[in-house]
Design a protein around this motif. Structure first.
Motif, PDB file in Angstrom:
ATOM      1  N   GLU A 136     -62.018 -82.535  58.258  1.00 17.89           N
ATOM      2  CA  GLU A 136     -61.980 -83.222  59.440  1.00 17.89           C
ATOM      3  C   GLU A 136     -61.273 -84.724  59.068  1.00 17.89           C
ATOM      4  N   PRO A 137     -61.589 -85.192  58.052  1.00 16.80           N
ATOM      5  CA  PRO A 137     -60.843 -86.498  57.723  1.00 16.80           C
ATOM      6  C   PRO A 137     -59.364 -86.305  57.750  1.00 16.80           C
ATOM      7  N   ILE A 138     -58.863 -85.250  57.115  1.00 17.70           N
ATOM      8  CA  ILE A 138     -57.356 -85.028  57.118  1.00 17.70           C
ATOM      9  C   ILE A 138     -57.033 -84.712  58.387  1.00 17.70           C
ATOM     10  N   PHE A 139     -57.531 -84.269  59.420  1.00 16.25           N
ATOM     11  CA  PHE A 139     -56.860 -84.371  60.823  1.00 16.25           C
ATOM     12  C   PHE A 139     -56.898 -85.695  61.187  1.00 16.25           C
ATOM     13  N   VAL A 140     -57.818 -86.524  61.108  1.00 15.38           N
ATOM     14  CA  VAL A 140     -57.728 -87.756  61.404  1.00 15.38           C
ATOM     15  C   VAL A 140     -56.455 -88.467  61.242  1.00 15.38           C
ATOM     16  N   GLN A 141     -56.052 -88.057  59.779  1.00 11.47           N
ATOM     17  CA  GLN A 141     -55.052 -88.974  59.211  1.00 11.47           C
ATOM     18  C   GLN A 141     -53.803 -88.400  59.593  1.00 11.47           C
ATOM     19  N   LEU A 142     -53.814 -87.207  59.924  1.00 10.98           N
ATOM     20  CA  LEU A 142     -52.517 -86.232  60.860  1.00 10.98           C
ATOM     21  C   LEU A 142     -52.424 -86.803  62.110  1.00 10.98           C
ATOM     22  N   GLY A 143     -53.630 -87.715  62.883  1.00  7.40           N
ATOM     23  CA  GLY A 143     -53.380 -88.002  64.058  1.00  7.40           C
ATOM     24  C   GLY A 143     -53.995 -86.881  65.191  1.00  7.40           C
ATOM     25  N   LEU A 144     -54.706 -85.949  64.749  1.00  5.54           N
ATOM     26  CA  LEU A 144     -54.865 -84.484  65.432  1.00  5.54           C
ATOM     27  C   LEU A 144     -56.469 -84.606  65.834  1.00  5.54           C
ATOM     28  N   LYS A 145     -56.800 -85.654  66.440  1.00  4.17           N
ATOM     29  CA  LYS A 145     -58.238 -85.756  67.124  1.00  4.17           C
ATOM     30  C   LYS A 145     -58.180 -84.421  68.078  1.00  4.17           C
ATOM     31  N   SER A 146     -59.513 -83.525  67.957  1.00  2.00           N
ATOM     32  CA  SER A 146     -59.459 -82.231  68.829  1.00  2.00           C
ATOM     33  C   SER A 146     -60.462 -82.467  69.673  1.00  2.00           C
ATOM     34  N   ASP A 147     -60.495 -81.897  70.766  1.00  2.00           N
ATOM     35  CA  ASP A 147     -61.553 -81.757  71.736  1.00  2.00           C
ATOM     36  C   ASP A 147     -62.188 -80.269  71.693  1.00  2.00           C
ATOM     37  N   ARG A 200     -55.370 -75.333  65.994  1.00  2.00           N
ATOM     38  CA  ARG A 200     -55.124 -76.790  65.982  1.00  2.00           C
ATOM     39  C   ARG A 200     -53.700 -77.279  65.602  1.00  2.00           C
ATOM     40  N   LEU A 201     -53.379 -76.862  64.247  1.00  2.00           N
ATOM     41  CA  LEU A 201     -51.892 -77.111  63.736  1.00  2.00           C
ATOM     42  C   LEU A 201     -50.989 -76.564  64.465  1.00  2.00           C
ATOM     43  N   ALA A 202     -51.123 -75.158  65.145  1.00  2.00           N
ATOM     44  CA  ALA A 202     -49.861 -74.638  65.757  1.00  2.00           C
ATOM     45  C   ALA A 202     -49.858 -75.366  67.147  1.00  2.00           C
ATOM     46  N   THR A 214     -46.747 -78.111  58.407  1.00  2.00           N
ATOM     47  CA  THR A 214     -47.696 -78.690  58.001  1.00  2.00           C
ATOM     48  C   THR A 214     -47.947 -79.466  56.524  1.00  2.00           C
ATOM     49  N   THR A 215     -47.197 -78.659  55.707  1.00  2.00           N
ATOM     50  CA  THR A 215     -46.863 -79.512  54.265  1.00  2.00           C
ATOM     51  C   THR A 215     -46.074 -80.665  54.518  1.00  2.00           C
ATOM     52  N   ASN A 216     -45.157 -80.621  55.360  1.00  2.00           N
ATOM     53  CA  ASN A 216     -44.102 -81.813  55.659  1.00  2.00           C
ATOM     54  C   ASN A 216     -44.825 -82.901  56.005  1.00  2.00           C
ATOM     55  N   GLN A 217     -45.817 -82.600  57.234  1.00  2.00           N
ATOM     56  CA  GLN A 217     -46.699 -83.613  57.892  1.00  2.00           C
ATOM     57  C   GLN A 217     -47.753 -84.378  56.645  1.00  2.00           C
TER      58      GLN A 217
END
Length: 242
Positions: A136-147, A200-202, A214-217
């Motif tokens: 989950e910290p990876i998603f936070v760093q990507l700016g992808l907080k999810s509902d 989530r990533l899609a 995803t790799t580039n991000q």
């Protein structure tokens, strides 16, 4: 057991899994310990079977997912078999060691325990292990907080407790935190091997060429080819007595 992965996520699962299976088993066994025949229940693409093969003359890996077995890693001492439900299609008392690597949560039932005991030799070892990587910290760093609700039902520490354990005796239970160094290109595969994370990533980047996006991000965020993840490992071992 539940059919957890489709062909897309199975391909990412096959492309990379953390090298924690062998690390966990090393806690119990030294390199000189050998078993004649091992069974890996819920083997997926075979990472756990390969880890078990370090201690066996021959290994059988079984899984209910054809998609996973189609991606399995070939090894001269490992054979793979598709299974259905809680039935292990083997003769009684033939296996010297049996492992469940991240699979018992889906398989846990009195039926699978009874089947496991049936195919186990006297004094067989049963090893149940799993690991939890904190993504989950990876998603936070990507700016992808999810509902999306985070999965709280999955139990990484699942073992045979609560079942009729008259033919098995627990002899070890371990829990340990570890750090995992990982390449960014492998982190992308790890994220995409989980269906909810894939979605989530899609949704964020679009499904076309999602691995490359995803790799580039990730490379943009970490500005490095490597990063470190936190993980927790879990293990329970039993001795069969019958």
């Amino acid at each position: 057991m539940s059919k957890e992965y489709d062909k897309i996520t199975a391909s990412h699962y096959a492309a990379y899994r953390p090298s924690l299976h062998a690390t966990i088993l090393k806690v119990l066994f030294d390199s000189s310990e050998r078993f004649e025949l091992g069974l890996d229940v819920g083997c997926g693409t075979g990472y756990s079977s390969i880890a078990l093969a370090n201690y066996c003359t021959n290994v059988v890996g079984v899984d209910p997912s054809k998609e996973m077995l189609d991606k399995s890693f070939q090894n001269p001492i490992i054979t793979y078999q598709l299974i259905d439900s809680n039935t292990l299609n083997f003769d009684s008392e033939i296996f010297d060691i049996i492992t469940f690597a991240g699979s018992l949560y889906y398989a846990k039932s009195q039926a699978i325990l009874d089947e496991t005991v049936r195919v186990a030799n006297k004094n067989c070892r049963i090893i149940i292990y799993d690991f939890e990587i904190f993504l989950e910290p990876i998603f936070v760093q990507l700016g992808l907080k999810s509902d999306l609700p985070q999965s709280i039902d999955y139990d990484h520490q699942a073992n045979f407790s609560g079942l009729n354990e008259q033919f098995i005796t627990m002899d070890n239970e371990l829990k340990k935190s570890v750090l995992l160094d990982i390449k960014i290109i492998d982190l992308a595969h790890l994220l995409l091997s989980i269906k909810d994370n894939y979605s989530r990533l899609a949704d964020a980047f679009g499904s076309t060429n999602l691995y490359e996006k995803t790799t580039n991000q990730l490379q943009s965020v970490f500005k490095s080819e490597m990063t470190t993840l936190k993980a927790m490992t879990y293990l329970t071992s039993y001795q069969v007595s019958k």
